[in-house]
Design a protein around this motif. Structure first.
Motif, PDB file in Angstrom:
ATOM      1  N   GLU A  15      33.772 -56.325 -41.237  1.00 58.08           N
ATOM      2  CA  GLU A  15      33.139 -56.710 -39.970  1.00 58.08           C
ATOM      3  C   GLU A  15      34.155 -56.668 -38.830  1.00 58.08           C
ATOM      4  OE1 GLU A  15      30.075 -57.216 -39.365  1.00 58.08           O
ATOM      5  OE2 GLU A  15      29.117 -57.897 -41.202  1.00 58.08           O
ATOM      6  N   GLN A  25      33.251 -65.224 -30.199  1.00 56.27           N
ATOM      7  CA  GLN A  25      31.918 -65.829 -30.129  1.00 56.27           C
ATOM      8  C   GLN A  25      31.133 -65.694 -31.443  1.00 56.27           C
ATOM      9  OE1 GLN A  25      28.993 -63.402 -28.046  1.00 56.27           O
ATOM     10  NE2 GLN A  25      30.588 -61.969 -27.439  1.00 56.27           N
ATOM     11  N   ASP A  26      31.565 -64.800 -32.334  1.00 59.03           N
ATOM     12  CA  ASP A  26      30.869 -64.635 -33.615  1.00 59.03           C
ATOM     13  C   ASP A  26      31.345 -65.644 -34.651  1.00 59.03           C
ATOM     14  OD1 ASP A  26      29.598 -62.344 -32.645  1.00 59.03           O
ATOM     15  OD2 ASP A  26      31.316 -61.092 -33.193  1.00 59.03           O
ATOM     16  N   VAL A  55      32.905 -69.482 -36.028  1.00 61.20           N
ATOM     17  CA  VAL A  55      32.800 -70.914 -35.813  1.00 61.20           C
ATOM     18  C   VAL A  55      33.432 -71.586 -37.024  1.00 61.20           C
ATOM     19  CG1 VAL A  55      30.504 -71.065 -36.877  1.00 61.20           C
ATOM     20  CG2 VAL A  55      31.193 -72.766 -35.197  1.00 61.20           C
ATOM     21  N   ARG A 114      28.710 -66.014 -37.613  1.00 62.50           N
ATOM     22  CA  ARG A 114      27.264 -66.199 -37.390  1.00 62.50           C
ATOM     23  C   ARG A 114      26.556 -64.892 -37.703  1.00 62.50           C
ATOM     24  NH1 ARG A 114      27.614 -70.419 -33.120  1.00 62.50           N
ATOM     25  NH2 ARG A 114      29.617 -70.024 -32.134  1.00 62.50           N
ATOM     26  N   THR A 115      25.705 -64.898 -38.688  1.00 66.13           N
ATOM     27  CA  THR A 115      24.970 -63.676 -39.016  1.00 66.13           C
ATOM     28  C   THR A 115      23.486 -63.927 -38.815  1.00 66.13           C
ATOM     29  OG1 THR A 115      24.413 -64.068 -41.326  1.00 66.13           O
ATOM     30  CG2 THR A 115      26.668 -63.371 -40.859  1.00 66.13           C
ATOM     31  N   THR A 116      22.708 -62.862 -38.949  1.00 65.62           N
ATOM     32  CA  THR A 116      21.261 -63.004 -38.768  1.00 65.62           C
ATOM     33  C   THR A 116      20.661 -63.834 -39.896  1.00 65.62           C
ATOM     34  OG1 THR A 116      21.003 -60.897 -39.919  1.00 65.62           O
ATOM     35  CG2 THR A 116      20.969 -60.844 -37.528  1.00 65.62           C
ATOM     36  N   LEU A 157      26.178 -59.648 -38.392  1.00 60.18           N
ATOM     37  CA  LEU A 157      26.444 -60.530 -37.260  1.00 60.18           C
ATOM     38  C   LEU A 157      25.289 -60.477 -36.267  1.00 60.18           C
ATOM     39  CD1 LEU A 157      30.174 -59.646 -36.497  1.00 60.18           C
ATOM     40  CD2 LEU A 157      29.318 -61.722 -37.573  1.00 60.18           C
ATOM     41  N   SER A 158      24.915 -61.642 -35.742  1.00 57.86           N
ATOM     42  CA  SER A 158      23.815 -61.691 -34.779  1.00 57.86           C
ATOM     43  C   SER A 158      24.121 -60.854 -33.552  1.00 57.86           C
ATOM     44  CB  SER A 158      23.577 -63.132 -34.338  1.00 57.86           C
ATOM     45  OG  SER A 158      23.284 -63.926 -35.439  1.00 57.86           O
ATOM     46  N   ARG A 159      25.366 -60.943 -33.074  1.00 51.31           N
ATOM     47  CA  ARG A 159      25.747 -60.168 -31.886  1.00 51.31           C
ATOM     48  C   ARG A 159      25.593 -58.669 -32.158  1.00 51.31           C
ATOM     49  NH1 ARG A 159      30.234 -57.513 -31.082  1.00 51.31           N
ATOM     50  NH2 ARG A 159      31.304 -58.608 -32.753  1.00 51.31           N
ATOM     51  N   ALA A 162      23.638 -57.224 -34.451  1.00 49.04           N
ATOM     52  CA  ALA A 162      22.217 -56.904 -34.586  1.00 49.04           C
ATOM     53  C   ALA A 162      21.605 -56.730 -33.196  1.00 49.04           C
ATOM     54  CB  ALA A 162      21.498 -58.010 -35.348  1.00 49.04           C
ATOM     55  N   PHE A 205      16.360 -63.809 -33.970  1.00 45.54           N
ATOM     56  CA  PHE A 205      17.547 -63.219 -34.616  1.00 45.54           C
ATOM     57  C   PHE A 205      18.842 -63.338 -33.844  1.00 45.54           C
ATOM     58  CE2 PHE A 205      13.963 -60.806 -36.380  1.00 45.54           C
ATOM     59  CZ  PHE A 205      14.192 -60.992 -37.728  1.00 45.54           C
ATOM     60  N   ILE A 245      21.354 -67.551 -32.028  1.00 42.63           N
ATOM     61  CA  ILE A 245      21.591 -68.651 -32.953  1.00 42.63           C
ATOM     62  C   ILE A 245      22.422 -69.706 -32.237  1.00 42.63           C
ATOM     63  CG2 ILE A 245      22.720 -69.316 -35.097  1.00 42.63           C
ATOM     64  CD1 ILE A 245      22.001 -66.675 -36.231  1.00 42.63           C
ATOM     65  N   PRO A 283      25.055 -72.488 -31.202  1.00 40.23           N
ATOM     66  CA  PRO A 283      26.422 -72.648 -31.680  1.00 40.23           C
ATOM     67  C   PRO A 283      26.588 -73.849 -32.629  1.00 40.23           C
ATOM     68  CG  PRO A 283      26.312 -73.009 -29.295  1.00 40.23           C
ATOM     69  CD  PRO A 283      24.933 -72.688 -29.738  1.00 40.23           C
TER      70      PRO A 283
END
Lengths: 476, 315
Positions: free
Chosen positions: A248, A253-254, A256, A265-267, B2-4, B6, B310, B313, B315
């Motif tokens: 990855e 920001q991804d 924490v 942080r993933t979906t 990762l949400s970002r 996606a 999705f 999210i 923090p």
């Protein structure tokens, strides 16, 4: 295009012994270039540049129009390093990295090297890369400098010197791999029968290095590359390495900290990260430990790190040895920790905080290269012989105000390599940055980034200052 | 994933699809100019109107003539929905997910970016508009094809597919709406050759003329509306766009079809069910423009829900 009009002009030339007479290792290549149809070389060079642009292999220029992207100018004539010479360079780099790593570990533990009077404590504490927060920390396998990009230069008499060590996330390795790929696409036949050592497995080596230094007890570590984001000048490289390794690419920001572990942080919720190849400076890693205003890093990251639940590559605090005053002591470190003589010499260095050196430097500014001790990328530098009187006076004032911040070195007559300038070749000055990985053991990538100062007579090879690059062929 | 990431993959695909559809929309008029050169004035105002950016256009341009409208829709960097702006944002998003998309796909996106940013692009577009807009479409297809052939059909691919089809559903309603704004010289022309020509231009710009003919034969407004809204198979018909979005959405979450575990699944499922049981007569009774307006709003709501489900999210 041929080399009939090519002149070495009294410089050490990496391709020619004298005008018209190639070095033995370059003869095959020179012959092939001579055998090309008129215009073919230029056409292929343009093909190569188009391929780089289409592939978006670009860097961002700071201080230019916001966010301007450029391709890193690429010259098609490679620099050739014969096998015996490379063997010596490789041994020299292994020796140097081993000593530097022992030094960094020592700095944050007993400081034997200070107690034995080899390096003044003052030099260490005043180095901008020294992080008091890291005292007492022990990264896995006691490795601090996992990825290094040492800058080497060759002087007029043929001696190869170490110019800088670059222990803080050196960039450029992606260009080494992409330049080679483009060369092989545009000049497939040139490689035939030459036994150029491959650089293609660097990503696998890097991944293995990162996995080797995972926190203890983690068998299948999750690895991520941490980038400041697309605005960073080396963003292309960050995403390139992540893609090549299949890991990855994350931004602050991804990430924490949750449950005492670093998570992304993933979906589908949070996922643990064990090893971070971070391409952001120490200062920005964690606002709780370092710069409080940093938004690039992750709050709480250093706590997780100090408890050994995540590995940061390179280890925070490694930059202590990147200071150019500390650099001057590396030969002493090699003798102190390894009881060996340095295989690769340092460039003779004047330390301006020593009164005698300061006096000499101020008296000889027109002959010396002056560098700020903590800058990199060719910023904060004076090339005395090429500078104006006003520039030299300006530097004299700055040096006198903060002598600790400056070092000076004789102006080396950097070696040259033939470089395509329009419809003919001219000699241009080069340096060489090999890449060294340190995990379970030390690996030196055969080759590295040859940077070339494209402006006639210029000695500054940095991409931000009009430099380009060449493929580097280490012969097997 | 990762949400970002996606989020970026999803928007990258939406923007490319949007750029492609601007080219298609312009294609309606280019087509008409060829088909009916002698039928009065070309009408460019509708092109701006259906993008919803007419206020911005009126504020910055003298009037809705061919050249200013083409510039506004194609090269105006200040218009967030111009081809140039969409392609630029698509590439910005692609740049942040280069390690996720394949190198081949990145290169195609980059090549589209270089194509519309080339200094000679505006002159080329003016000299041979057909070729230029055709090329934008072709390159958009190339990106999509390269994606399908080089990217694993896993999460990132589904986010991209969802973005592509949801955007296309919205854009197809807009192209259909162009016809509403295209004026006819007189009321008598409705159902006459000129009207047919306009409808054929709409079909052609949506690449649907041949497919439509195989199903319905003659050009008939009612059938065209039915085809472009409700056809289950045609990849640019709104119904098909939404079911394709649904397929990817449910693959991502693992929720069985016809059930929902989040707002996106519920909103989209409801919309598809509504379309399942809507007849073209219902559309005509309500009024095509009014129906399309409402449909666009509901598609937007699905988009908002996807964003919440999705990408945002806490923090």
């Amino acid at each position: 295009m041929d080399f009939d009009g090519y002149r070495c002009d009294g410089f050490y030339d990496e391709m020619f012994l004298t005008d018209g007479e190639p070095r033995p290792e370059a003869r095959a290549l020179v012959d092939r270039i001579r055998g090309m149809a008129p215009g073919e070389l230029i056409r292929r060079h343009e093909d190569a540049e188009r391929a780089l642009l289409r592939a978006g292999i670009t860097f961002t220029v700071y201080g230019d129009d916001a966010g301007t992207e450029r391709i890193f100018p690429f010259d098609i004539i490679p620099r050739i390093v014969p096998a015996p010479e490379w063997d010596r360079i490789e041994r020299g780099l292994r020796q140097r990295i081993t000593a530097l790593n022992l030094f960094i570990d020592d700095v944050y533990h007993e400081q034997r090297i200070v107690r034995d009077g080899v390096i003044p404590a003052d030099v260490i504490y005043s180095s901008q890369g020294f992080r008091p927060q890291c005292v007492g920390l022990s990264p896995p396998r006691n490795v601090w400098c996992h990825v290094t990009g040492t800058d080497l230069v060759r002087d007029g008499d043929g001696t190869v010197y170490v110019l800088e060590d670059n222990l803080r996330c050196p960039s450029g390795v992606s260009y080494v791999l992409e330049n080679r790929a483009v060369m092989m696409q545009t000049f497939p036949r040139v490689f035939e029968g030459l036994q150029v050592q491959s650089v293609a497995d660097y990503p696998s080596r890097l991944l293995r290095t990162l996995e080797d230094v995972a926190p203890e007890g983690i068998t299948r570590p999750s690895v991520a590359v941490l980038t400041p984001g697309p605005g960073n000048s080396a963003y292309f490289e960050h995403s390139f390495l992540a893609r090549q390794m299949g890991v990855e690419l994350v931004e602050g920001q991804d990430l924490v900290v949750s449950g005492g572990r670093l998570q992304m942080r993933t979906t589908k919720g949070l996922e643990q990260v064990d090893v971070v190849y971070r391409r952001i400076d120490d200062d920005f890693l964690d606002p709780e430990w370092f710069r409080p205003e940093s938004l690039l890093g992750v709050r709480g990251l250093m706590d997780v790190y100090s408890r050994g639940h995540v590995t940061l590559v390179n280890a925070p605090g490694t930059g202590v040895a990147d200071d150019k005053v500390v650099y001057a002591y590396v030969p002493e470190m090699i003798r102190f920790y390894l009881s060996e003589e340095p295989i690769l010499p340092n460039v003779p260095t004047y330390l301006c905080w020593r009164p005698d050196d300061l006096r000499y430097v101020l008296d000889h500014l027109d002959q010396l290269v002056v560098k700020a001790a903590n800058e990199s990328g060719g910023y904060g530098m004076l090339v005395g012989p090429h500078a104006t009187v006003a520039e030299r006076q300006d530097f004299a004032v700055r040096i006198a105000a903060k002598p600790r911040n400056y070092i000076a070195q004789p102006t080396l007559a950097l070696s040259r390599v033939p470089t395509r300038i329009g419809d003919h070749f001219e000699g241009r000055h080069v340096d060489l940055r090999p890449y060294i990985l340190y995990g379970r053991d030390i690996y030196v990538l055969p080759g590295g980034l040859t940077r070339v100062a494209l402006r006639q007579g210029s000695l500054v090879v940095n991409s931000s200052q009009g430099g380009g690059s060449k493929d580097t062929w280490v012969l097997g | 994933m990762l949400s970002r990431v996606a989020n970026s993959v999803y928007w990258m695909s939406r923007y490319i699809e949007r750029a492609e559809n601007v080219a298609r929309m312009v294609g309606v008029n280019l087509q008409l100019a060829i088909d009916m050169p002698r039928h009065g004035e070309e009408q460019w105002a509708p092109m701006v109107k259906v993008t919803g950016n007419d206020a911005d256009f009126e504020a910055r341009y003298p009037g809705p003539d061919r050249d200013p409208v083409l510039w506004f829709l194609t090269f105006d960097a200040q218009n967030p929905d111009s081809i140039l702006a969409c392609v630029t944002r698509a590439r910005e998003n692609a740049r942040t997910v280069r390690e996720i998309i394949s190198s081949e796909m990145w290169e195609e996106i980059n090549r589209l970016y270089l194509y519309v940013h080339a200094p000679e692009a505006p002159a080329e577009a003016a000299a041979s508009p057909f070729t230029f807009y055709q090329e934008v479409k072709r390159r958009s297809h190339l990106i999509e094809g390269t994606k399908n052939e080089t990217m694993p059909h896993s999460d990132a691919w589904h986010f991209s597919r969802m973005g592509r089809f949801l955007e296309r559903a919205d854009q197809s309603t807009r192209i259909l709406d162009v016809k509403y704004f295209l004026l006819l010289p007189s009321v008598d022309e409705v159902g006459r050759p000129l009207d047919d020509l306009q409808w054929s231009a709409v079909l052609r710009s949506i690449s649907a003329l041949e497919a439509y003919r195989k199903v319905y034969g003659q050009i008939l407004a009612r059938n065209i509306i039915e085809y472009l809204l409700f056809d289950r198979d045609f990849p640019r018909a709104v119904h098909r766009c939404l079911t394709a979005t649904q397929e990817s959405l449910h693959t991502l979450t693992g929720t069985p079809m016809r059930r929902f575990r989040n707002e996106s699944e519920r909103a989209l499922g409801r919309l598809v069910a509504d379309l399942d049981y809507t007849r073209v007569d219902d559309v005509l009774n309500e009024g095509l423009h009014e129906f399309l307006d409402r449909l666009q709003q509901r598609i937007n709501e699905v988009g908002d829900d996807v964003q919440k489900t999705f990408f945002s999210i806490p923090p």
